[in-house]
Every structure is written in C-alpha cells, then in structure tokens.
Design an enzyme around this catalytic site. Structure first.
Site, PDB file in Angstrom:
ATOM      1  N   LYS A  75       0.839  -1.203   0.000  1.00 36.18           N
ATOM      2  CA  LYS A  75       0.000   0.000   0.000  1.00 36.18           C
ATOM      3  C   LYS A  75       0.872   1.250   0.000  1.00 36.18           C
ATOM      4  O   LYS A  75       0.675   2.166  -0.803  1.00 36.18           O
ATOM      5  CB  LYS A  75      -0.899  -0.025   1.239  1.00 36.18           C
ATOM      6  CG  LYS A  75      -2.040   0.937   1.182  1.00 36.18           C
ATOM      7  CD  LYS A  75      -2.927   0.784   2.403  1.00 36.18           C
ATOM      8  CE  LYS A  75      -3.735  -0.490   2.368  1.00 36.18           C
ATOM      9  NZ  LYS A  75      -4.315  -0.856   3.634  1.00 36.18           N
ATOM     10  N   ARG A 103      -3.360   3.019   8.486  1.00 38.83           N
ATOM     11  CA  ARG A 103      -3.691   1.748   7.819  1.00 38.83           C
ATOM     12  C   ARG A 103      -2.438   0.895   7.657  1.00 38.83           C
ATOM     13  O   ARG A 103      -1.368   1.398   7.336  1.00 38.83           O
ATOM     14  CB  ARG A 103      -4.300   2.021   6.437  1.00 38.83           C
ATOM     15  CG  ARG A 103      -5.559   2.848   6.522  1.00 38.83           C
ATOM     16  CD  ARG A 103      -5.931   3.399   5.164  1.00 38.83           C
ATOM     17  NE  ARG A 103      -6.696   2.452   4.385  1.00 38.83           N
ATOM     18  CZ  ARG A 103      -6.847   2.535   3.082  1.00 38.83           C
ATOM     19  NH1 ARG A 103      -6.259   3.490   2.404  1.00 38.83           N
ATOM     20  NH2 ARG A 103      -7.591   1.656   2.450  1.00 38.83           N
ATOM     21  N   GLY A 125      -8.289  -7.875   4.429  1.00 38.97           N
ATOM     22  CA  GLY A 125      -9.048  -8.088   5.648  1.00 38.97           C
ATOM     23  C   GLY A 125      -8.223  -8.591   6.811  1.00 38.97           C
ATOM     24  O   GLY A 125      -8.731  -8.771   7.908  1.00 38.97           O
ATOM     25  N   MET A 155      -5.292  -7.205   8.141  1.00 43.22           N
ATOM     26  CA  MET A 155      -4.712  -6.213   9.032  1.00 43.22           C
ATOM     27  C   MET A 155      -5.736  -5.095   9.224  1.00 43.22           C
ATOM     28  O   MET A 155      -6.842  -5.172   8.744  1.00 43.22           O
ATOM     29  CB  MET A 155      -3.400  -5.691   8.461  1.00 43.22           C
ATOM     30  CG  MET A 155      -2.481  -6.789   8.011  1.00 43.22           C
ATOM     31  SD  MET A 155      -1.983  -7.909   9.332  1.00 43.22           S
ATOM     32  CE  MET A 155      -0.705  -6.928  10.068  1.00 43.22           C
ATOM     33  N   ARG A 192      -3.468  -1.445  -6.449  1.00 37.25           N
ATOM     34  CA  ARG A 192      -2.635  -2.652  -6.393  1.00 37.25           C
ATOM     35  C   ARG A 192      -3.065  -3.556  -7.535  1.00 37.25           C
ATOM     36  O   ARG A 192      -4.152  -3.385  -8.094  1.00 37.25           O
ATOM     37  CB  ARG A 192      -2.810  -3.371  -5.058  1.00 37.25           C
ATOM     38  CG  ARG A 192      -4.242  -3.745  -4.785  1.00 37.25           C
ATOM     39  CD  ARG A 192      -4.414  -4.335  -3.423  1.00 37.25           C
ATOM     40  NE  ARG A 192      -5.825  -4.438  -3.100  1.00 37.25           N
ATOM     41  CZ  ARG A 192      -6.302  -4.828  -1.946  1.00 37.25           C
ATOM     42  NH1 ARG A 192      -5.497  -5.125  -0.966  1.00 37.25           N
ATOM     43  NH2 ARG A 192      -7.588  -4.907  -1.735  1.00 37.25           N
ATOM     44  N   HIS A 228     -15.823  -8.983   1.783  1.00 39.86           N
ATOM     45  CA  HIS A 228     -14.767  -9.841   2.321  1.00 39.86           C
ATOM     46  C   HIS A 228     -14.891 -11.264   1.775  1.00 39.86           C
ATOM     47  O   HIS A 228     -13.919 -11.859   1.297  1.00 39.86           O
ATOM     48  CB  HIS A 228     -14.858  -9.829   3.853  1.00 39.86           C
ATOM     49  CG  HIS A 228     -13.854 -10.699   4.518  1.00 39.86           C
ATOM     50  ND1 HIS A 228     -14.140 -11.971   4.930  1.00 39.86           N
ATOM     51  CD2 HIS A 228     -12.548 -10.493   4.812  1.00 39.86           C
ATOM     52  CE1 HIS A 228     -13.061 -12.507   5.473  1.00 39.86           C
ATOM     53  NE2 HIS A 228     -12.075 -11.629   5.414  1.00 39.86           N
ATOM     54  N   SER A 233      15.371 -41.857 -12.029  1.00 43.15           N
ATOM     55  CA  SER A 233      14.209 -41.033 -11.706  1.00 43.15           C
ATOM     56  C   SER A 233      14.136 -40.928 -10.183  1.00 43.15           C
ATOM     57  O   SER A 233      14.137 -41.946  -9.487  1.00 43.15           O
ATOM     58  CB  SER A 233      12.947 -41.678 -12.264  1.00 43.15           C
ATOM     59  OG  SER A 233      11.840 -40.878 -11.931  1.00 43.15           O
ATOM     60  N   CYS A 291       9.850 -38.379 -10.227  1.00 42.93           N
ATOM     61  CA  CYS A 291       8.485 -38.878 -10.376  1.00 42.93           C
ATOM     62  C   CYS A 291       7.718 -38.929  -9.060  1.00 42.93           C
ATOM     63  O   CYS A 291       6.620 -39.451  -9.006  1.00 42.93           O
ATOM     64  CB  CYS A 291       8.472 -40.241 -11.061  1.00 42.93           C
ATOM     65  SG  CYS A 291       9.285 -41.513 -10.098  1.00 42.93           S
ATOM     66  N   TYR A 303      13.343 -33.980 -16.782  1.00 39.46           N
ATOM     67  CA  TYR A 303      11.879 -33.881 -16.720  1.00 39.46           C
ATOM     68  C   TYR A 303      11.372 -34.026 -15.293  1.00 39.46           C
ATOM     69  O   TYR A 303      12.089 -34.508 -14.417  1.00 39.46           O
ATOM     70  CB  TYR A 303      11.216 -34.941 -17.616  1.00 39.46           C
ATOM     71  CG  TYR A 303      11.394 -36.369 -17.168  1.00 39.46           C
ATOM     72  CD1 TYR A 303      10.552 -36.939 -16.216  1.00 39.46           C
ATOM     73  CD2 TYR A 303      12.414 -37.153 -17.702  1.00 39.46           C
ATOM     74  CE1 TYR A 303      10.725 -38.248 -15.793  1.00 39.46           C
ATOM     75  CE2 TYR A 303      12.591 -38.472 -17.286  1.00 39.46           C
ATOM     76  CZ  TYR A 303      11.745 -39.012 -16.327  1.00 39.46           C
ATOM     77  OH  TYR A 303      11.911 -40.304 -15.902  1.00 39.46           O
TER      78      TYR A 303
HETATM   79  C1  PEP Z   1       8.393 -42.141  -4.758  1.00 37.50           C
HETATM   80  O1  PEP Z   1       8.800 -42.804  -3.811  1.00 37.50           O
HETATM   81  O2  PEP Z   1       8.593 -40.917  -4.874  1.00 37.50           O
HETATM   82  C2  PEP Z   1       7.620 -42.766  -5.831  1.00 37.50           C
HETATM   83  C3  PEP Z   1       7.292 -42.101  -6.924  1.00 37.50           C
HETATM   84  O3  PEP Z   1       7.220 -44.041  -5.648  1.00 37.50           O
HETATM   85  P1  PEP Z   1       5.976 -44.462  -4.715  1.00 37.50           P
HETATM   86  O4  PEP Z   1       5.261 -43.229  -4.325  1.00 37.50           O
HETATM   87  O5  PEP Z   1       5.155 -45.384  -5.533  1.00 37.50           O
HETATM   88  O6  PEP Z   1       6.695 -45.139  -3.587  1.00 37.50           O
END
Ligand code: PEP
Ligand code: MG
Length: 875
Positions: free
Chosen positions: A22, A92, A101, A103, A336, A455, A764, A831, A851
């Site tokens: 602000k 303010r 809302g 503060m 803002r 609000h 992975s 993963c 990835y």
């Molecule tokens: C993990 O351990 O991150 C994974 C992808 O395998 P899971 O969740 O199946 O153990």
C-alpha cells in the site's frame, strides 16, 4: 540512525518490502501526480524492530514520526486540534503482500469530544462530524483495544431499528451523538478505560496496534495459507483523511480496471454515496455498480476511468483501486494489482500481451501455477441441473466453480465437520476475517449481504473457493441456524449446491463434472511449453488417466506403477497363488497367467500413450499388501485357493513386517523372487513386439527398478532382466529397443549415484520415499505431526509437498553431480509428488534435470511452473 519513516514523496513502487504494497503504491501514485492525500509510511523494518525488541516503541522512532507529522501539518496547513483547519488522519497497515481483511484500519483519527464540535462548526454539518467520531470510536475500539465490533454493531442495529432508521447515512446529528455516547460507555464497560482524547496518544496507540496485528491469529492463518514469511512485518500508512461521508456529493468505492471474475476489459466496481472507508467492502449496505457513477457524476467517472487506464498501463496489470469522492473531488487511496479468479487471470494475461502491455514472459510470470486447479474446477452436469430445486437465483457470482456440501453457519462447525470428512458450505450473513479458518475448509461460501468486493468475495476468489455473495433473498439466521428462502427453509446440515459462476443455489446434491478448458488456458499452455526447458511427464497407468495427461500435453509417462494392475479380483487370486503356494509349478502357472494379463496391460498403456516415452516401474510394494488380513477374508481366500485356513494364516504371518515401508519391497522383492521382475520385463517386451507387429507402433519402453540402495542390487537384477529379455527376443526372432534404469529414492542411492550410473540408462528420483527415508518420517503417518512441526516453525513447510532443499534437495544435488561426472547426458527425472509442485520444479530445473513427472491434473501446473522457472533462470 536507520531511516524508518518515508513521506509519500520519498518512496516508489519498487519499495514494497520496506513500505508494504500500500505504502509503495501510494508513493508511486504521488510520484505520478495523481490525487493522493498526503501522508507518510512507517517501514516494515520499524515493525519488526518493535516486535523483536519486546514490543517496545523506541524514542528514536517516536521522534521520527513526530517530525513527519510536523511536516504533514506544515504542508497541509492543518494541525491536530486546530479549530479552523483540523487535521484528521487514517492509520492503515500494509505489508509486502496484500492480505485482504487481515490487518487493520483506523479512520478519522484525531477526533475527540471537544474538537468534534469544531469540525461540526467548520463543516456546518454536525451529523457528518459525529458520524466520523462514531466510526473512529468503533475502529479504534476494535483495532487498539480489541473490543469486539459486534458490541458497536449490535447497538447500532438495535438503535436504528428502535428509531426506524434504515441507513447509517440517514442518522441525524442528535441520534449520532447518542450513539457516540453509548460507544464511549462500551469502552468503559468492556475495557474499563476511557477513549483517549489526545490525538497523538491515539496515533501512537494505533501504530502500536497495527504493529501487533502482524501477529494476530487471522494474519498468521492467512500467511500460512499463502506461504508468506512471518518475518516481513507490516508497514503503517498515516494519511490525511478525505471524507466520502460528507454528503450527497461525496462517496467512496472500489473498482477494478477489468472484471476480476471474467477478465472482461471493462471497469468493474462498486461505490456508495455518503459513505466512508470500509462501508463498501464490509458489505453492510449493498453498493451501486460503478457504471451508475457515469450517470450520477459523469465528470468524476470519466476522470476515474482515465486514471484507471493510466495506472493499468503504468503497472502493466489490472488494478484494484480504492477511491473517495469528497465534495465532487476525486482522490485515490490505494492501487494494487487486482486479485482475480483463475479464469480472469488467464484471460487478462493473454489480453495484456495482445494489447502490448506485457511480454509473454511477463504474462507467464504473472500467473500462479496453482490457480490452474481453479480453471479445472468442476461444473454441474446440465441434465442434473434440470431436475434440481432452485433456492435462489439472485446471488452474485463472486467466485467461480461449483460445489456441494452441508450447510454450516459458523467457522468452527465448518472446521469440525470437515475434520471428520464432511464437505461443507459456509453460509453467513457476511463474513469477516474471524471466519477465515472456516472459509479455508469449505467447498463453497454463501452470504446474504455484501457485493463482489465484500470480504467473502475477495477472500474466496483468492483461495479459488466457489462463492455466491449478496443472496438477498435468503433470510439467514445464524443463531437459529436456519435459512428461509421464498419457497422453503433449510437448516444446519442440509445439503445444498452452489454455482459460483452464475450465483445460483440449489437444494440437495447436484452431480458435478469437469469443466471445459478455455482458449486462454490453451494459449498460456502453448507459451509455457515454448518457454520452458524441463519436460513434463505424467504419472499414470490407466487409460483414462493417460488420456487426461495427454490432453494436458504431457510429453510421456514418467511413472506407470504396475502394482495397481494386480488388484483386479481375477489377478489378485493369481498373485496370491504365487505368493502363498509352496509348489514351484503352481507358482509358475500363476505367473504365466499374470504375464498374459500384463501383456495386455502394457499394450493398453503404450497405445494410449501414442508411443511416447513410457517408464514402467517394476513391482514395488511389500507382498503382504496382496494377502487378506481379516478373518472372514482369510477364510474366503483359503476356500478360493483350496488351501487350509491355518496354512494361509501361517504364510500371512510369515509375510508380516514390523516396518513394511522399510521392508521387503522394491528391488528387494526381486532379489528373493527374481521371477516376478522377469515376468514383468517379458510382458513389457512381448507387448512392445506385438504392438509393432499388429499396429506398426514403435515403442521403446523404459524399464525402471525401484528402491535400489546398493550397486550389487542393480547390477544383479540388470544382468538377470537383460538376459531374460534377450531370450524372449531370440524366441520371437526380433529385437526391440528398451532402456533400463532405476529410481533414486534412498539416501544411500544418492551417495553412490556414480556407481549406480554405470549400470543405468536413466534415473528417476522418487522423492516420496527419498523424503521419507531422509527424514525418517513415515509417509503413512507423518501428516499427524508435520502440521505441528510447521506450526512451531521447525519445518518451513511439509517436505512431502515442497522439497526440503537443505536435506533432500542436497542429496539430489549431490546425486546429479556424481551422475553427470560419469554420464553427462544421462536422462534424469523426478516422479515423486514433488514433481508437480511449483517451488520444487524450480529447484529441479536449477539442477538441470530433464523432466518432472506428476499426476495428470498437475501436468498443466507443472508446465506453467517450468516456464516460470526457465524465465527466471534466463534473467
Ligand atoms: C516415490 O517414492 O517418490 C515414488 C514415486 O514411488 P511411490 O510413491 O510409488 O513409492
Ligand atoms: Mg517410492
């Protein structure tokens, strides 16, 4: 001495950290020559100093504030208590990130019993002067003395009813004096203290209260919810008052330069004539749409429109502007970047690029990746709507999405019910910051009062929760816990359905379905893919999940968990036969049957994935997950398998593990039962061969071995699996390409990543297990205490949701470095769940991973986060 106070002329928009959003924007607007009432800002550092030093207000700070007050008096020609030119100010809060809302605000500060008469005399408007005073008493009482506003509001309501007055602005001077009198009595009754008469005393008390409010419960909840650090502090803005409550030529309002619900490029907002400050957002009177200002004060409207456009151009984003009109003169009190729904955010981002006000990169960075979830909010099934009983059609579509749930009338009940797994809709006359805990857990929020900037509306939009506001047809009795509507009555616990996109409410549960994607979303996704370096894959193994991931442009499958395929009844029985039987030929027969199922499974996956990269993980869970554990089930399974109950129970006992998560699972299964992995590898290769033959589809499966912690595990299994694959290919007189890699999900695997890399084509990171194993937190139970760790500040955030950079992150960094030394271009992905978390994605991008892979619905979140990370890395 460090400077702690800045006049609006000294600051600018870049100083948000120090002056709060602000303060920085007030300074910026002052610099642009816009009509901003003069004032100064006490910095966030002053707040943190105060909080860190035992809540002591230093003499130095006091002096600095005094000197800026003096300057303000000089420049305005006004002074506190000056009979002719009385200075009144607003106090303010404003932190770096907007916390609507959360503060507090005190207006009309400087008034007292004596000078209110002077104000009345000078303005020739006694009602106005006492209206200002009663507002000050209420706000000061609330913010500084912690007197619940309901004490003031209940009296005001009672008084108006008794005297048959409808609107606050209709109260006469005599009536307002009586109200002031009662308000002062409330101070004495509740606080046992008089309202301080000395303006400077009021000022310092208000500043102190704003500092302290940084640590009030609702501010803490809001910060936690939005991942805002606790040590930023709030700035305090002291500004000359301008009065929207000084008659019919005055007013106050809030407007967005574009529609914050839809993104339409048209001024959108509300205002109230003869009103002050919070009246519009508090939802006490239903405000007029801003378009009506065009008729009632055309010049002011045009002026405001032009200022809005100018601010939007200047900031390159949609603005949320607070304004006050005092006797036909327009003032801007705040600007803002406006909060908006995800729908609006995506449209505005794309439109701003088209209009040349933003670059593609700027547009991508302006979006919150998590808001993608809102875009994909469910909507009601059309057919189901046709038969649904309508409660009301006159609510405001304050925040889109549709939801159903049981009615709760207060935040605590909402929390209790959601804790026991219920879905709730919070229904209130209006919401206030005290309701935040209940709003967070509710599927939807419904109010009978207040507009699109109330609000409830603002907070719901911020959280992506569906909201219908201002349902004036509903008579909500929070005490009796009933809703009366034209055709009936509902009570607590009844189920209703809420459509936040058009404001409709229905009795009972209406079936939901997923919403369609829109063109702006598609554009942002296309830009994201164009700008990011990291690939985004999906974790999926069912055809429908794979289709969803592909629709979101996942570049392949980063994790197909094969264990899910073993749970269909006809497979489970074979799996059990394999696990339990002691006869080699029976076990082999069971595996042969499973092999055929698995060939079909993998063909289904490869086909659905259109031949894109696919990582298939070999079996991971402990075997006991496949056997029954209840007496009845054991009896039934024993019968099905034609074995005795006792024998089955004996085998189940043998499989029992004290710590299954640390037990006989992952590659350890294959060390003891290699035939399991050989069967799976064979199924993968056979399905690849068959697909090639049948459909000409080329697939190069990526076979992944889980839970490796020792070099010998990987080398042994690799040797066996590869030898078996060779046999299969030979028998089919063909060959297919495939790769063989491993998951890195044990700390030891990170430490010996260079050794493992010799035997792997890819890695992975399984961050779920890696987090579990690094912290020694059980994945299945840790949620119970992690919240406490976060609340106590031991952990900044749940490490299963966002990467723990110092521990787990360091292990990953080390593993990547070691791997790259051996195989500089080896494919490395993630993963675990963190693969879909924006902050973690940025971390993985910095490490140069290839990835991330996440559940299909997080794929678009990950695309956007990956693009943001790439843009930031380039900067
Ligand atoms: C993990 O351990 O991150 C994974 C992808 O395998 P899971 O969740 O199946 O153990
Ligand atoms: Mg795992």
């Amino acid at each position: 001495m460090t400077k702690r106070v800045y006049s609006f002329k000294e600051g600018n928009a870049e100083m948000k950290g120090l002056l709060g959003g602000k303060g920085a924007n007030l300074a910026e607007m002052t610099r642009l020559g816009l009509p901003v009432p003069n004032g100064f800002t006490i910095s966030t550092e002053a707040c943190m100093d105060y909080l860190n030093n035992g809540q002591k207000f230093t003499e130095d700070l006091k002096e600095e504030i005094e000197s800026y007050l003096g300057q303000l008096e000089k420049e305005s020609g006004k002074a506190f208590n000056d009979k002719e030119n009385m200075m009144l100010v607003s106090v303010r809060s404003g932190s770096k990130f907007s916390m609507p809302g959360m503060m507090d605000t005190v207006l009309n500060l400087g008034l007292n019993d004596e000078n209110v008469e002077h104000l009345a005399a000078v303005t020739n408007d006694e009602a106005f002067a006492y209206d200002c005073y009663r507002r000050l008493l209420q706000m000061f009482g609330d913010v500084v003395y912690g007197i619940d506003t309901s004490h003031f509001e209940n009296f005001l309501e009672f008084y108006k009813r008794k005297n048959r007055v409808q609107l606050d602005s209709d109260l006469t001077a005599v009536q307002l004096k009586e109200i002031v009198h009662e308000y002062k009595r409330i101070y004495l009754e509740i606080k046992k203290q008089e309202f301080p008469q000395e303006p400077r005393e009021q000022l310092f008390a208000a500043v102190t209260a704003v500092f302290n409010s940084w640590n009030n419960e609702r501010a803490k909840v809001y910060r936690k919810l939005h991942n805002i650090a606790d040590d930023l502090g709030t700035a305090v803005n002291i500004q000359l008052m301008v009065f929207g409550n000084s008659g019919e030529n005055s007013g106050t309002g809030v407007a967005f330069t574009r529609n914050p619900a839809t993104g339409e490029n048209k001024l959108f907002g509300e205002y109230l004539i003869n009103a002050q400050g919070e009246d519009v957002v508090a939802g006490i009177r239903t405000p007029n749409p801003i378009s009506e200002l065009q008729d009632s004060m055309p010049e002011i409207y045009q002026e405001f429109l032009a200022m809005g456009e100018r601010l939007e151009k200047h900031y390159g984003d949609m603005q949320d502007i607070e304004f006050t009109i005092e006797n036909k003169k327009l003032y801007l009190l705040q600007t803002r970047n406006g909060k908006r729904t995800a729908h609006a955010a995506f449209k505005i981002a794309v439109d701003l690029v088209d209009e040349g006000l933003k670059t593609k990169e700027g547009a991508i960075l302006s979006l919150d990746p998590q808001s993608v979830n809102q875009l994909l909010h469910p909507i009601f099934v059309e057919e189901a709507l046709k038969n649904a009983e309508l409660i009301s059609k006159v609510g405001l579509p304050a925040s889109p999405g549709s939801a159903t749930g049981r009615i709760c009338f207060d935040a605590n009940t909402a929390k209790e019910w959601t804790d026991r797994g219920e879905k709730v809709v919070l229904v209130r006359q209006e919401t206030s910051p005290e309701d935040i805990g209940g709003m967070v857990v509710s599927e939807a929020i419904v109010t009978s009062r207040g507009g699109m900037t109330s609000h409830a509306a603002v907070v719901a939009r911020g959280m992506g929760t569906c909201c219908v506001a201002g349902c004036s047809e509903l008579e909500i009795d929070e005490f009796l816990k009933t809703i009366k509507y034209p055709n009936g009555e509902l009570t607590e616990g009844d189920v209703i359905s809420v459509d936040g996109s058009n404001g409709d409410l229905y009795v009972g549960e209406v079936e939901l379905t997923l919403s369609e994607k829109n063109e702006y979303f598609e554009t942002i996704m296309a830009w994201s893919k164009e700008l990011s370096r990291l690939d985004v894959r999906m974790n999926a193994e069912t055809t429908s999940d794979i289709k969803t991931g592909i629709a979101f442009d996942a570049s392949g499958i980063g994790l197909a968990r094969t264990e899910h395929m073993f749970f269909a009844p006809e497979r489970l029985i074979e799996m059990r036969r394999f696990i339990i039987s002691e006869k080699a030929e029976e076990r082999r027969a069971a595996l042969d049957t499973i092999l055929n199922y698995q060939i079909d499974d993998f063909k289904g996956i490869f086909k659905a994935n259109n031949g894109h990269s696919t990582v298939i993980r070999l079996l991971d869970p402990p075997l006991h997950e496949f056997v029954p554990n209840k007496t009845q089930d054991i009896e039934r399974v024993a019968k099905e398998m034609n074995i005795s109950y006792n024998f089955l129970q004996h085998r189940i006992n043998e499989l029992h593990e004290i710590n299954p998560m640390l037990g006989h699972r992952g590659c350890r299964l294959a060390i003891t039962y290699p035939e399991l992995y050989l069967m799976q590898a064979e199924a993968i290769i056979r399905s690849t061969i068959e697909l090639k033959k049948e459909q000409g589809l080329d697939v190069a499966p990526e076979i992944m071995i889980p839970l490796v912690g020792m070099e010998g595990e990987l080398s042994l299994l690799k040797e066996k699996v590869e030898a078996h694959i060779q046999t299969v290919m030979k028998s089919e007189e063909t060959s297919v390409s495939y790769t063989l890699g491993t998951m890195i999900e044990l700390p030891r695997a990170c430490l010996i990543a260079d050794e493992l890399a010799k035997d792997a084509d890819f890695f992975s990171f399984g961050t779920n297990d890696l987090t579990q194993m690094t912290f020694g937190f059980s994945r299945d139970d840790a949620a119970k205490y992690i919240n406490q760790y976060v609340a106590d500040g031991i952990l900044p955030i749940d490490p299963f949701q966002t990467i723990d950079m110092d521990g787990v992150g360091e292990l990953i960094r080390m593993a990547v470095e070691k791997t790259r030394q051996i195989k500089p271009t080896m494919k490395i992905g993630v993963c675990g769940e963190l693969g879909g978390d924006p902050t973690s994605i940025e971390f993985f991008d910095q490490l140069g991973l290839d990835y991330v892979s996440c559940s299909p619905y997080r794929v678009p979140v990950a695309h956007l986060a990956a693009a943001q990370s790439a843009i930031k890395l380039k900067k």
